[in-house]
Design a protein around this motif. Structure first.
Motif, PDB file in Angstrom:
ATOM      1  N   ALA A 229      -1.532  -0.876  -5.708  1.00 37.37           N
ATOM      2  CA  ALA A 229      -2.775  -0.731  -4.947  1.00 37.37           C
ATOM      3  C   ALA A 229      -3.653  -1.970  -5.099  1.00 37.37           C
ATOM      4  O   ALA A 229      -4.267  -2.435  -4.131  1.00 37.37           O
ATOM      5  CB  ALA A 229      -3.520   0.520  -5.414  1.00 37.37           C
ATOM      6  N   TYR A 230      -3.702  -2.505  -6.312  1.00 36.66           N
ATOM      7  CA  TYR A 230      -4.452  -3.751  -6.540  1.00 36.66           C
ATOM      8  C   TYR A 230      -3.865  -4.889  -5.707  1.00 36.66           C
ATOM      9  O   TYR A 230      -4.593  -5.651  -5.055  1.00 36.66           O
ATOM     10  CB  TYR A 230      -4.423  -4.104  -8.023  1.00 36.66           C
ATOM     11  CG  TYR A 230      -4.911  -5.500  -8.327  1.00 36.66           C
ATOM     12  CD1 TYR A 230      -6.268  -5.789  -8.373  1.00 36.66           C
ATOM     13  CD2 TYR A 230      -4.004  -6.540  -8.542  1.00 36.66           C
ATOM     14  CE1 TYR A 230      -6.717  -7.076  -8.637  1.00 36.66           C
ATOM     15  CE2 TYR A 230      -4.440  -7.824  -8.797  1.00 36.66           C
ATOM     16  CZ  TYR A 230      -5.794  -8.088  -8.836  1.00 36.66           C
ATOM     17  OH  TYR A 230      -6.241  -9.371  -9.082  1.00 36.66           O
ATOM     18  N   ALA A 231      -2.534  -5.019  -5.708  1.00 35.82           N
ATOM     19  CA  ALA A 231      -1.887  -6.096  -4.957  1.00 35.82           C
ATOM     20  C   ALA A 231      -2.136  -5.956  -3.465  1.00 35.82           C
ATOM     21  O   ALA A 231      -2.364  -6.953  -2.764  1.00 35.82           O
ATOM     22  CB  ALA A 231      -0.385  -6.088  -5.244  1.00 35.82           C
ATOM     23  N   ALA A 232      -2.114  -4.719  -2.953  1.00 32.32           N
ATOM     24  CA  ALA A 232      -2.353  -4.497  -1.527  1.00 32.32           C
ATOM     25  C   ALA A 232      -3.790  -4.815  -1.142  1.00 32.32           C
ATOM     26  O   ALA A 232      -4.060  -5.395  -0.089  1.00 32.32           O
ATOM     27  CB  ALA A 232      -2.021  -3.052  -1.165  1.00 32.32           C
ATOM     28  N   GLY A 233      -4.732  -4.447  -2.025  1.00 31.58           N
ATOM     29  CA  GLY A 233      -6.136  -4.633  -1.700  1.00 31.58           C
ATOM     30  C   GLY A 233      -6.630  -6.061  -1.857  1.00 31.58           C
ATOM     31  O   GLY A 233      -7.413  -6.554  -1.035  1.00 31.58           O
ATOM     32  N   TRP A 234      -6.151  -6.746  -2.911  1.00 32.76           N
ATOM     33  CA  TRP A 234      -6.656  -8.080  -3.212  1.00 32.76           C
ATOM     34  C   TRP A 234      -5.720  -9.196  -2.763  1.00 32.76           C
ATOM     35  O   TRP A 234      -6.139 -10.362  -2.679  1.00 32.76           O
ATOM     36  CB  TRP A 234      -6.945  -8.206  -4.703  1.00 32.76           C
ATOM     37  CG  TRP A 234      -8.141  -7.409  -5.106  1.00 32.76           C
ATOM     38  CD1 TRP A 234      -8.155  -6.142  -5.603  1.00 32.76           C
ATOM     39  CD2 TRP A 234      -9.508  -7.807  -4.989  1.00 32.76           C
ATOM     40  NE1 TRP A 234      -9.445  -5.718  -5.818  1.00 32.76           N
ATOM     41  CE2 TRP A 234     -10.304  -6.729  -5.448  1.00 32.76           C
ATOM     42  CE3 TRP A 234     -10.134  -8.966  -4.543  1.00 32.76           C
ATOM     43  CZ2 TRP A 234     -11.687  -6.785  -5.466  1.00 32.76           C
ATOM     44  CZ3 TRP A 234     -11.524  -9.021  -4.580  1.00 32.76           C
ATOM     45  CH2 TRP A 234     -12.276  -7.943  -5.040  1.00 32.76           C
ATOM     46  N   GLY A 235      -4.485  -8.870  -2.447  1.00 34.66           N
ATOM     47  CA  GLY A 235      -3.566  -9.893  -1.969  1.00 34.66           C
ATOM     48  C   GLY A 235      -4.069 -10.643  -0.748  1.00 34.66           C
ATOM     49  O   GLY A 235      -3.992 -11.893  -0.696  1.00 34.66           O
TER      50      GLY A 235
ATOM     51  N   ASN B 215       0.831  -1.202   0.000  1.00 31.86           N
ATOM     52  CA  ASN B 215       0.000   0.000   0.000  1.00 31.86           C
ATOM     53  C   ASN B 215       0.869   1.258   0.000  1.00 31.86           C
ATOM     54  O   ASN B 215       0.598   2.214  -0.738  1.00 31.86           O
ATOM     55  CB  ASN B 215      -0.915  -0.012   1.222  1.00 31.86           C
ATOM     56  CG  ASN B 215      -2.019   1.008   1.137  1.00 31.86           C
ATOM     57  OD1 ASN B 215      -2.722   1.098   0.133  1.00 31.86           O
ATOM     58  ND2 ASN B 215      -2.187   1.803   2.193  1.00 31.86           N
ATOM     59  N   ARG B 216       1.922   1.252   0.812  1.00 36.27           N
ATOM     60  CA  ARG B 216       2.798   2.432   0.836  1.00 36.27           C
ATOM     61  C   ARG B 216       3.591   2.565  -0.458  1.00 36.27           C
ATOM     62  O   ARG B 216       3.851   3.683  -0.914  1.00 36.27           O
ATOM     63  CB  ARG B 216       3.718   2.374   2.051  1.00 36.27           C
ATOM     64  CG  ARG B 216       2.995   2.731   3.347  1.00 36.27           C
ATOM     65  CD  ARG B 216       3.960   3.229   4.389  1.00 36.27           C
ATOM     66  NE  ARG B 216       4.621   2.130   5.071  1.00 36.27           N
ATOM     67  CZ  ARG B 216       5.736   2.256   5.770  1.00 36.27           C
ATOM     68  NH1 ARG B 216       6.355   3.426   5.830  1.00 36.27           N
ATOM     69  NH2 ARG B 216       6.262   1.213   6.384  1.00 36.27           N
TER      70      ARG B 216
END
Length: 222
Positions: free
Chosen positions: A167-173, A48-49
């Motif tokens: 952002a996708y990786a942080a949200g859906w990971g 996210n960061r």
């Protein structure tokens, strides 16, 4: 997103630079340079960061973003030697060979807080995707590795597109199967301009991996 950074104003010769770092270490995030494939592993906080840092870099043409990822906790999987990350616009003219001198001059930094605009970042990322269909498209991330540091040189739109991927990786990971057992999940990749000589395209795989102890990690909805 609000980012807490440390700002440095070092000089090399007659030029003053602006360099920023995350104020706090991304403890559970690591990066290995592509040889030919690199790997970035991060938990929700780290990914996210990084999304925020890439978004900030997109609109900060005269700033170098330095993310000292070697300071984090070593991962229990992956390959290659860990490296730090530096983001700079093509137009900045940063030469990797000059980075060690500049890095040594990062002293007496000042705390700053910046905000990123996710809607603007998404619009610019979408614009890049539309341009990719044209035969004359040349807007790509370039890269180099020097002094245990991985450099990405890009434009507003290439950094914005990468920010959206993080952002996708942080949200859906956290929603992927088996991550609650400590397994990593491949979420996206950073596509790079091919190296000389052909072969496999240079790429950095981006995977979500929860931080231990894994018994405390629960997927959303569990």
């Amino acid at each position: 997103m609000r980012l807490n950074l440390t700002e440095f104003r070092p000089r090399t010769g007659p030029r003053e630079h602006r360099v920023v770092q995350p104020r706090h270490t991304l403890r559970h995030t690591s990066l290995t340079a592509p040889e030919p494939i690199g790997l970035l592993l991060g938990d929700h906080d780290g990914l996210n960061r990084l999304a925020g840092l890439f978004s900030f870099a997109a609109y900060s043409r005269h700033t170098v973003v330095h993310v000292p990822l070697r300071d984090g906790i070593p991962p229990d999987e992956g390959w290659g030697e860990r490296v730090d990350l530096v983001l700079a616009h093509h137009s900045y003219g940063l030469r990797p060979s000059k980075w060690p001198e500049l890095r040594r001059a990062l002293k007496a930094g000042a705390p700053v807080t910046v905000r990123t605009d996710e809607a603007r970042t998404q619009r610019d990322a979408n614009a890049l995707l539309r341009r990719r269909t044209r035969a004359d498209h040349r807007d790509e991330l370039r890269h180099a590795t020097h002094a245990r540091t991985f450099f990405l040189f890009g434009s507003r739109d290439t950094f914005a597109e990468t920010a959206v991927g993080f952002a996708y990786a942080a949200g859906w990971g956290p929603r992927q199967k088996r991550v609650a057992e400590g397994h990593s999940a491949l979420m996206t990749g950073i596509w790079l301009k091919d190296g000389l000589g052909g072969g496999h395209p240079y790429e950095v795989l981006v995977s979500f991996k929860p931080c231990p102890p894994y018994a405390h990690f629960k997927r959303p909805g569990d």
